[in-house]
Design an enzyme around this catalytic site. Structure first.
Site, short mmCIF file in Angstrom:
data_model
loop_
_atom_site.label_atom_id
_atom_site.label_comp_id
_atom_site.label_asym_id
_atom_site.label_seq_id
_atom_site.Cartn_x
_atom_site.Cartn_y
_atom_site.Cartn_z
N LYS A 1 0.76 -27.43 -18.86
CA LYS A 1 -0.57 -27.96 -19.18
C LYS A 1 -1.09 -28.80 -18.01
O LYS A 1 -2.20 -28.62 -17.55
CB LYS A 1 -0.52 -28.81 -20.45
N GLU B 1 10.09 -30.35 -13.32
CA GLU B 1 11.03 -29.25 -13.56
C GLU B 1 10.34 -27.90 -13.34
O GLU B 1 10.87 -27.00 -12.70
CB GLU B 1 11.55 -29.30 -15.00
N GLY C 1 0.51 -30.64 -25.73
CA GLY C 1 1.60 -29.81 -25.23
C GLY C 1 2.42 -29.18 -26.34
O GLY C 1 2.66 -27.98 -26.36
N ARG C 2 2.80 -30.00 -27.36
CA ARG C 2 3.67 -29.47 -28.42
C ARG C 2 2.87 -28.71 -29.48
O ARG C 2 3.39 -28.30 -30.50
CB ARG C 2 4.48 -30.60 -29.05
N GLU D 1 8.46 -36.07 -30.88
CA GLU D 1 7.59 -36.49 -29.77
C GLU D 1 6.21 -36.89 -30.32
O GLU D 1 5.51 -37.71 -29.72
CB GLU D 1 7.44 -35.38 -28.73
N HIS E 1 29.61 -24.52 -41.27
CA HIS E 1 30.93 -24.66 -40.61
C HIS E 1 30.87 -25.69 -39.51
O HIS E 1 31.69 -25.66 -38.58
CB HIS E 1 31.35 -23.27 -40.08
N LYS F 1 9.91 -40.24 -16.33
CA LYS F 1 9.42 -39.37 -15.24
C LYS F 1 9.22 -40.21 -13.97
O LYS F 1 9.57 -39.81 -12.86
CB LYS F 1 8.09 -38.73 -15.64
O1 F6P Z 1 7.83 -34.07 -22.80
C1 F6P Z 1 6.71 -34.59 -22.17
C2 F6P Z 1 5.70 -33.48 -21.96
O2 F6P Z 1 4.52 -34.00 -21.44
C3 F6P Z 1 5.44 -32.68 -23.24
O3 F6P Z 1 4.51 -33.30 -24.09
C4 F6P Z 1 4.96 -31.38 -22.67
O4 F6P Z 1 5.02 -30.33 -23.62
C5 F6P Z 1 5.98 -31.19 -21.53
O5 F6P Z 1 6.20 -32.51 -21.03
C6 F6P Z 1 5.54 -30.25 -20.43
O6 F6P Z 1 4.30 -30.67 -19.93
P1 F6P Z 1 3.42 -29.60 -19.10
O7 F6P Z 1 3.06 -28.49 -20.05
O8 F6P Z 1 2.24 -30.37 -18.63
O9 F6P Z 1 4.28 -29.09 -17.96
#
Ligand code: F6P
Length: 441
Positions: free
Chosen positions: A149, A155, A202-203, A287, A318, A409
């Site tokens: 987003k 990452e 995002g979620r 979150e 289990h 972060k």
């Molecule tokens: O976990 C923090 C967060 O901002 C989430 O809300 C989001 O889904 C994820 O990192 C990835 O963010 P992006 O889609 O901006 O890479």
């Protein structure tokens, strides 16, 4: 309480095994009405600001409504092209959090119905994740979706660079983002950038272009079925009286158990292909509602949400079910079963677990889906989204921001170059110096 409730005979909710909580539900419903629940729900559905700290609406309900479906045309056109050309056999979605968990979970859930290219989901900064994924793939027949987003997530950008080292031809890439400028700066052609509005959290973003891998692997019609199922649950949530409103009832039961000190909540899908649902719900619920203060900035005395965990049944029987059956700590459970195709052994085990818990006065809900298909899955995910939203209204919190993850972060961004340099940190980090000395040697 004439449970089970049902929606179009495709989604069933049985909350009969919650003991005393059921008698108190009417008072919980009165309390949430006193929290202006209807006003907040109207704001959510009408695209008004509901995320006060970022001054944004939450548009996941709006974008999946039938009147909004034209916005999906670019996704349909692109996925149809990829499916018809058959140049690409594999799609690699590079994303994390909401840019990974939703598509990855749905892909696994529906995989038996796949009739297009395989999709793979790379998320971890640990290089072994992308290395192991790419080791099995062919450079020329692999297409990458950089799903982010913000298009600034460490990452995802690191993994995108690793992908470029493996396949430098940018025609093998598309971007799924709310930040078109960053995606273009990264070198993705404008025709391969599939954007979505900032108002999609995002979620809550699998309903947006973040779901493109699903359109490619299953076809845009299956993706539309997912949207239709979610929309069906949206209409139920918007129109059903509170005492028959499934997300509201589930939310109030969740709050009842939390107020009685039950800090954990288990989700057990009795379907191997729903194995990633607990991980998806961890981000959606924890979150969204793992917050320390109300919208007005008042510190919360107790957690507004439970610690979510879970595992596919029967495997969970289990591992941690012994704890849930006998530990003095009561853990409410959501069991999720699939009606058809019928698997009597699997269903018998799920019902047996609920029955055994009830005989010891331990609460559980049973959710049944008519089939594990896109429509029913869309209903299920929207059910949990609205359950989460309702719990947030009950606790007067904003479920649509995530301030708590920003600190980590920030520190990581400072530590990484310091570790590279093996030099002194610009700011001494408490409790880290001794560790860093070890790394220095
Ligand atoms: O976990 C923090 C967060 O901002 C989430 O809300 C989001 O889904 C994820 O990192 C990835 O963010 P992006 O889609 O901006 O890479």
């Amino acid at each position: 309480m004439d449970t089970p409730f049902d929606l179009d005979k495709k989604f069933f909710l049985d909350i009969s095994r919650h003991g005393n909580a059921l008698q108190l539900l009417p008072s919980f419903l009165r309390k949430i009405e006193a929290q202006d629940f209807s006003t907040w729900r109207d704001k959510l559905f009408s695209g008004e600001v509901v995320n006060n700290t970022e001054n944004r609406p939450a548009l996941h309900v709006q974008i999946r409504a039938p009147e909004s479906r034209k916005s999906y045309d670019p996704l349909k056109k692109f996925s149809d092209k990829i499916r018809q050309e058959k140049k690409y056999t594999d799609i690699v979605n590079i994303g994390i959090g909401g840019s990974d968990l939703g598509p990855a979970m749905i892909y696994k859930a529906l995989e038996p119905q796949r009739d297009g290219p395989r999709s793979h989901y790379v998320s971890n900064l640990d290089a072994s994740h992308i290395q192991q994924t790419l080791a099995a793939l062919n450079h020329e027949t692999t297409f990458f979706l950089i799903a982010s987003k913000t298009f600034t997530t460490m990452e995802t950008l690191e993994n995108a660079k690793r992908a470029l080292a493996w396949q430098p031809d940018k025609s093998h890439y598309a971007a799924l983002t709310a930040n078109k400028d960053e995606a273009q700066r990264f070198g993705i052609g404008a025709e391969n950038i599939f954007s979505f509005p900032e108002g999609i959290g995002g979620r809550y973003s699998v309903w947006s272009s973040i779901g493109l891998s699903l359109c490619i692997s299953f076809g845009s019609e299956v993706f539309s079925n997912l949207l239709d199922g979610a929309h069906g649950m949206d209409r139920h949530f918007a129109e059903a009286p509170l005492e028959e409103n499934m997300p509201v009832l589930a939310a109030m039961l969740g709050q009842y158990h939390l107020l009685h000190g039950r800090q954990a909540h288990a989700v057990l899908p009795y379907a191997e292909n729903l194995g990633r649902l607990p991980a998806y719900l961890q981000q959606l619920i924890m979150e969204s509602n793992g917050k320390k203060k109300t919208r007005e900035g008042v510190a919360l005395k107790s957690s507004p949400c439970a610690i979510i965990f879970g595992e596919a049944g029967t495997n969970a029987q289990h591992s941690f079910m012994q704890f849930i059956h006998e530990s003095p700590a009561t853990v409410p459970v959501d069991f999720i079963g699939i009606i058809s195709p019928r698997q009597n052994g699997l269903m018998a085990n799920m019902l047996a677990q609920a029955q055994a818990l009830e005989s010891n006065g331990r609460p559980s809900s049973i959710i049944l889906l008519q089939e594990l298909n896109a429509f029913c899955l869309g209903m299920l995910l929207a059910f949990y989204e609205h359950r989460t939203f309702t719990e947030a209204v009950f606790c007067s919190i904003n479920p649509f921001d995530q301030p708590g993850v920003e600190m980590g972060k920030k520190i990581a961004k400072e530590l990484s170059p310091a570790l590279e340099k093996q030099g002194d940190l610009t700011e001494p980090h408490k409790n880290l110096d001794s560790l860093l000395k070890i790394l220095d040697n």
